[in-house]
Design a protein around this motif. Structure first.
Motif, mmCIF file in Angstrom:
data_model
loop_
_atom_site.group_PDB
_atom_site.id
_atom_site.type_symbol
_atom_site.label_atom_id
_atom_site.label_comp_id
_atom_site.label_asym_id
_atom_site.label_seq_id
_atom_site.Cartn_x
_atom_site.Cartn_y
_atom_site.Cartn_z
ATOM 1 N N THR A 174 13.162 14.483 -0.802
ATOM 2 C CA THR A 174 13.074 13.094 -1.248
ATOM 3 C C THR A 174 11.604 12.714 -1.355
ATOM 4 O OG1 THR A 174 13.142 12.212 1.019
ATOM 5 C CG2 THR A 174 15.255 12.442 -0.155
ATOM 6 N N ARG A 175 11.370 11.590 -2.002
ATOM 7 C CA ARG A 175 9.997 11.119 -2.162
ATOM 8 C C ARG A 175 10.015 9.683 -2.643
ATOM 9 N NH1 ARG A 175 5.826 13.015 -6.990
ATOM 10 N NH2 ARG A 175 4.043 11.752 -6.328
ATOM 11 N N LEU A 176 9.014 8.926 -2.244
ATOM 12 C CA LEU A 176 8.745 7.634 -2.867
ATOM 13 C C LEU A 176 7.613 7.836 -3.865
ATOM 14 C CD1 LEU A 176 8.910 5.125 0.126
ATOM 15 C CD2 LEU A 176 10.382 5.105 -1.895
ATOM 16 N N CYS A 177 7.884 7.526 -5.114
ATOM 17 C CA CYS A 177 6.868 7.594 -6.167
ATOM 18 C C CYS A 177 6.287 6.192 -6.333
ATOM 19 C CB CYS A 177 7.494 8.084 -7.466
ATOM 20 S SG CYS A 177 6.338 8.147 -8.856
ATOM 21 N N THR B 206 0.842 -1.194 0.000
ATOM 22 C CA THR B 206 0.000 0.000 0.000
ATOM 23 C C THR B 206 0.877 1.243 0.000
ATOM 24 O OG1 THR B 206 -1.623 -1.215 1.318
ATOM 25 C CG2 THR B 206 -1.879 1.175 1.217
ATOM 26 N N PRO B 207 0.567 2.246 -0.815
ATOM 27 C CA PRO B 207 1.402 3.455 -0.831
ATOM 28 C C PRO B 207 1.533 4.112 0.535
ATOM 29 C CG PRO B 207 -0.064 3.441 -2.720
ATOM 30 C CD PRO B 207 -0.490 2.303 -1.840
ATOM 31 N N ARG B 208 2.744 4.599 0.779
ATOM 32 C CA ARG B 208 3.021 5.396 1.984
ATOM 33 C C ARG B 208 3.473 6.764 1.489
ATOM 34 N NH1 ARG B 208 7.110 6.676 5.822
ATOM 35 N NH2 ARG B 208 6.346 6.461 7.976
ATOM 36 N N THR B 209 2.644 7.776 1.680
ATOM 37 C CA THR B 209 2.849 9.052 1.022
ATOM 38 C C THR B 209 2.695 10.215 1.994
ATOM 39 O OG1 THR B 209 0.535 9.496 0.452
ATOM 40 C CG2 THR B 209 1.743 7.997 -1.009
ATOM 41 N N LYS B 210 2.832 11.411 1.445
ATOM 42 C CA LYS B 210 2.644 12.627 2.239
ATOM 43 C C LYS B 210 1.217 12.729 2.753
ATOM 44 C CE LYS B 210 3.307 17.640 2.082
ATOM 45 N NZ LYS B 210 3.756 18.794 1.265
ATOM 46 N N LEU B 211 0.251 12.250 1.985
ATOM 47 C CA LEU B 211 -1.139 12.329 2.418
ATOM 48 C C LEU B 211 -1.474 11.285 3.473
ATOM 49 C CD1 LEU B 211 -3.160 13.104 -0.846
ATOM 50 C CD2 LEU B 211 -2.148 14.668 0.818
ATOM 51 N N GLY C 240 1.995 12.183 6.351
ATOM 52 C CA GLY C 240 2.585 13.504 6.537
ATOM 53 C C GLY C 240 3.979 13.586 5.926
ATOM 54 N N GLU C 241 4.788 14.471 6.463
ATOM 55 C CA GLU C 241 6.137 14.647 5.936
ATOM 56 C C GLU C 241 6.961 13.369 6.046
ATOM 57 O OE1 GLU C 241 7.377 17.395 4.362
ATOM 58 O OE2 GLU C 241 5.290 18.088 4.472
ATOM 59 N N ASP C 242 6.637 12.531 7.030
ATOM 60 C CA ASP C 242 7.371 11.272 7.185
ATOM 61 C C ASP C 242 7.169 10.360 5.971
ATOM 62 O OD1 ASP C 242 9.043 9.777 9.159
ATOM 63 O OD2 ASP C 242 7.462 8.283 8.916
ATOM 64 N N GLY C 243 6.041 10.533 5.285
ATOM 65 C CA GLY C 243 5.762 9.724 4.110
ATOM 66 C C GLY C 243 6.639 10.047 2.918
ATOM 67 N N LEU C 244 7.443 11.120 3.018
ATOM 68 C CA LEU C 244 8.340 11.502 1.932
ATOM 69 C C LEU C 244 9.741 10.908 2.080
ATOM 70 C CD1 LEU C 244 7.404 15.294 1.659
ATOM 71 C CD2 LEU C 244 6.658 13.441 0.162
ATOM 72 N N ARG C 245 10.023 10.333 3.236
ATOM 73 C CA ARG C 245 11.385 9.830 3.472
ATOM 74 C C ARG C 245 11.626 8.533 2.704
ATOM 75 N NH1 ARG C 245 13.280 9.037 9.154
ATOM 76 N NH2 ARG C 245 11.198 8.237 9.654
ATOM 77 N N ILE C 246 12.851 8.371 2.224
ATOM 78 C CA ILE C 246 13.250 7.173 1.486
ATOM 79 C C ILE C 246 14.351 6.456 2.264
ATOM 80 C CG2 ILE C 246 12.641 8.279 -0.689
ATOM 81 C CD1 ILE C 246 15.620 8.658 -1.265
ATOM 82 N N PRO C 247 14.650 5.206 1.934
ATOM 83 C CA PRO C 247 15.712 4.489 2.660
ATOM 84 C C PRO C 247 17.063 5.206 2.575
ATOM 85 C CG PRO C 247 14.374 2.935 1.436
ATOM 86 C CD PRO C 247 13.927 4.305 1.022
ATOM 87 N N LYS C 248 17.821 5.117 3.646
ATOM 88 C CA LYS C 248 19.134 5.775 3.698
ATOM 89 C C LYS C 248 20.053 5.293 2.586
ATOM 90 C CE LYS C 248 19.125 6.681 8.677
ATOM 91 N NZ LYS C 248 19.846 6.501 9.966
ATOM 92 N N GLN C 249 20.036 3.991 2.314
ATOM 93 C CA GLN C 249 20.919 3.476 1.259
ATOM 94 C C GLN C 249 20.534 4.049 -0.095
ATOM 95 O OE1 GLN C 249 23.748 1.568 1.635
ATOM 96 N NE2 GLN C 249 23.984 2.150 -0.516
ATOM 97 N N ALA C 250 19.243 4.276 -0.310
ATOM 98 C CA ALA C 250 18.809 4.856 -1.577
ATOM 99 C C ALA C 250 19.365 6.259 -1.758
ATOM 100 C CB ALA C 250 17.287 4.870 -1.649
ATOM 101 N N VAL C 251 19.455 7.024 -0.677
ATOM 102 C CA VAL C 251 20.047 8.362 -0.755
ATOM 103 C C VAL C 251 21.503 8.255 -1.214
ATOM 104 C CG1 VAL C 251 20.689 10.425 0.566
ATOM 105 C CG2 VAL C 251 18.507 9.289 1.019
ATOM 106 N N LYS C 252 22.218 7.311 -0.635
ATOM 107 C CA LYS C 252 23.615 7.110 -1.017
ATOM 108 C C LYS C 252 23.726 6.680 -2.478
ATOM 109 C CE LYS C 252 24.968 5.734 3.681
ATOM 110 N NZ LYS C 252 25.482 4.616 4.522
ATOM 111 N N ASP C 253 22.844 5.774 -2.896
ATOM 112 C CA ASP C 253 22.890 5.288 -4.278
ATOM 113 C C ASP C 253 22.606 6.420 -5.263
ATOM 114 O OD1 ASP C 253 23.415 2.762 -3.302
ATOM 115 O OD2 ASP C 253 21.341 2.057 -3.510
ATOM 116 N N LEU C 254 21.640 7.243 -4.955
ATOM 117 C CA LEU C 254 21.318 8.366 -5.833
ATOM 118 C C LEU C 254 22.505 9.307 -5.980
ATOM 119 C CD1 LEU C 254 17.690 9.011 -4.556
ATOM 120 C CD2 LEU C 254 18.281 8.597 -6.951
ATOM 121 N N ARG C 255 23.171 9.580 -4.881
ATOM 122 C CA ARG C 255 24.326 10.489 -4.927
ATOM 123 C C ARG C 255 25.483 9.859 -5.711
ATOM 124 N NH1 ARG C 255 24.928 15.025 -2.386
ATOM 125 N NH2 ARG C 255 23.372 14.576 -0.768
#
Length: 429
Positions: A334-337, A293-298, A301-316
């Motif tokens: 950040t965001r999960l689409c 099930t989607p986990r989003t800003k709606l 809240g703002e917590d629904g925009l956070r992505i995994p820490k490793q994904a941040v590293k991979d993106l960079r």
């Protein structure tokens, strides 16, 4: 199966790509009683995959059907009377390094066969020439690929907003804040309407389920688990100064099927968006056996925009291989689409095999937005029993896995670990 008439009551669940495009094409064919219901009180829905600053517009597919259909969509996007300045033909640089070579090779062959204006890029010097001199790129040593000049990106939210306005003017009722929670059926099991979370209900001769990544969790009785899987894809952005944005403004979209990484040129506001198109993350709030099930800003809240820490590293890491100076900057957001994935990346379009009152228009699998101008034609054809037989088979719910090469390589979808999501500190270089 009774035919749907021009004055039949048609309920479309979801004001996203499938829903709006379907309504548009039906209205243009003379249908007069179309109502679009969407769970969000604001449209475009802020957490919908189609509500975004940009989406890739490409014809580079391993399946020639999508190549040709995308070429048709691109021609429609170019019509500024319909779409204003939504579409930006920056070109798409398809990187051939990093794996998934079969997909890239097939995509190249299909682009060539379709007559797309492309250029082979066989070494670093050739690649550097497609970027403006002001952009600080990597050396591109070891890279190869090709650029398709007939592609780029679209301001997704603007495109959706324009289509909402269009279908409203054509006569559709677009009703926000109506979260459909169940299908109403007659004694024979045929759907005859919908029931919403607020207790209201709507009668219908046909219900088009176009609810995107919410489909499997909202309609478990449709038994779509083997064709619909909600997966979260990781996104990050960087905010540039106006001067920095000007340096990168004329860059192409960069797309690497091997890693799934892609990055856009800056928006008018100087935002650079990047993402990884892979098998994504699952969120199962009701347990491991429940639907993702989607986990989003709606929803969170703002917590629904956070992505995994490793994904941040991979993106960079991936960004540094294209734009090393930008990789030294902090991420702004950040965001999960959330995609609705099918096992073979093909869409699900057709009547439900056990319920002739339901037309399915879903499983965009992360590549539906570019077809906003024309995907509804397929659904309208299916409703009118005019869809080509090979496409009926291709998009059927009850189908085997279609054989074309998939765009996503790598590890299967992973369950989202809520204890390991990024913090503001993780967004710093």
């Amino acid at each position: 199966m009774s035919a749907v008439k021009k004055d039949s009551k048609i309920i479309v669940i979801g004001a996203g790509v499938f829903g709006l495009s379907t309504a548009d094409h039906l209205l243009r064919r003379g249908y007069t009683a179309i109502t679009i219901l969407d769970r969000s009180t604001v449209l475009p829905a802020p957490d919908a995959a189609s509500c975004d600053i940009n989406k890739v517009i490409r014809s580079s597919y391993s399946d020639p059907f999508y190549t040709n259909f995308a070429r048709e969509a691109i021609e429609l996007w170019r019509d500024e009377k319909e779409w204003s300045d939504t579409y930006h033909e920056s070109g798409v640089f398809v990187v051939s390094a990093g794996g998934n070579g079969s997909y890239t090779n097939d995509a190249y062959d299909n682009d060539v066969a379709s007559g797309a204006r492309i250029k082979d890029l066989q070494n670093a010097a050739e690649i550097r020439k497609i970027f403006p001199p002001s952009a600080q790129t990597s050396s591109f040593e070891g890279f190869a690929g090709y650029i398709n000049y007939e592609g780029g990106w679209a301001f997704a939210s603007q495109g959706v907003s324009l289509l909402i306005d269009k279908v409203t003017k054509l006569g559709a009722q677009v009703v926000p804040g109506k979260a459909v929670v169940d299908l109403v059926k007659d004694r024979d099991g045929k759907t005859t309407g919908v029931r919403c979370a607020d207790g209201s209900s709507y009668e219908a001769d046909l219900v088009v389920v176009a609810s995107g990544s919410w489909t499997p969790s909202t309609f478990p009785k449709l038994d779509l688990y083997d064709k619909c899987l909600a997966t979260g894809q990781t996104i990050a952005t960087i905010q540039l100064t106006p001067e920095e944005a000007d340096d990168y403004r004329d860059c192409p979209v960069v797309l690497a099927f091997g890693t799934g990484f892609y990055v856009f040129p800056p928006t008018e506001e100087g935002i650079v968006k990047m993402a990884i198109h892979n098998n994504g993350f699952l969120h199962r709030p009701t347990g491991l056996e429940g639907p993702s099930t989607p986990r989003t800003k709606l929803t969170d809240g703002e917590d629904g925009l956070r992505i995994p820490k490793q994904a941040v590293k991979d993106l960079r890491t991936h960004l540094a291989q294209i734009y090393p100076e930008l990789a030294k900057k902090p991420f702004a957001s950040t965001r999960l689409c959330w995609y609705n994935d099918s096992p073979d990346d093909d869409w699900v379009i057709g009547f439900h095999p056990a319920d002739s009152g339901v037309m399915l228009a879903t499983s965009g699998s992360g590549h539906a937005f570019k077809f906003l101008p024309n995907i509804g034609r397929l659904v309208a054809d299916a409703i009118e029993h005019k869809l080509e037989p090979e496409l009926v088979r291709k998009f059927a719910v009850a189908r085997g896995r279609n054989p074309h090469v998939l765009s996503r390589d790598g590890v299967p979808a992973r369950v989202l670990d809520l204890s390991d999501l990024c913090t503001e500190d993780d967004l710093l270089p």
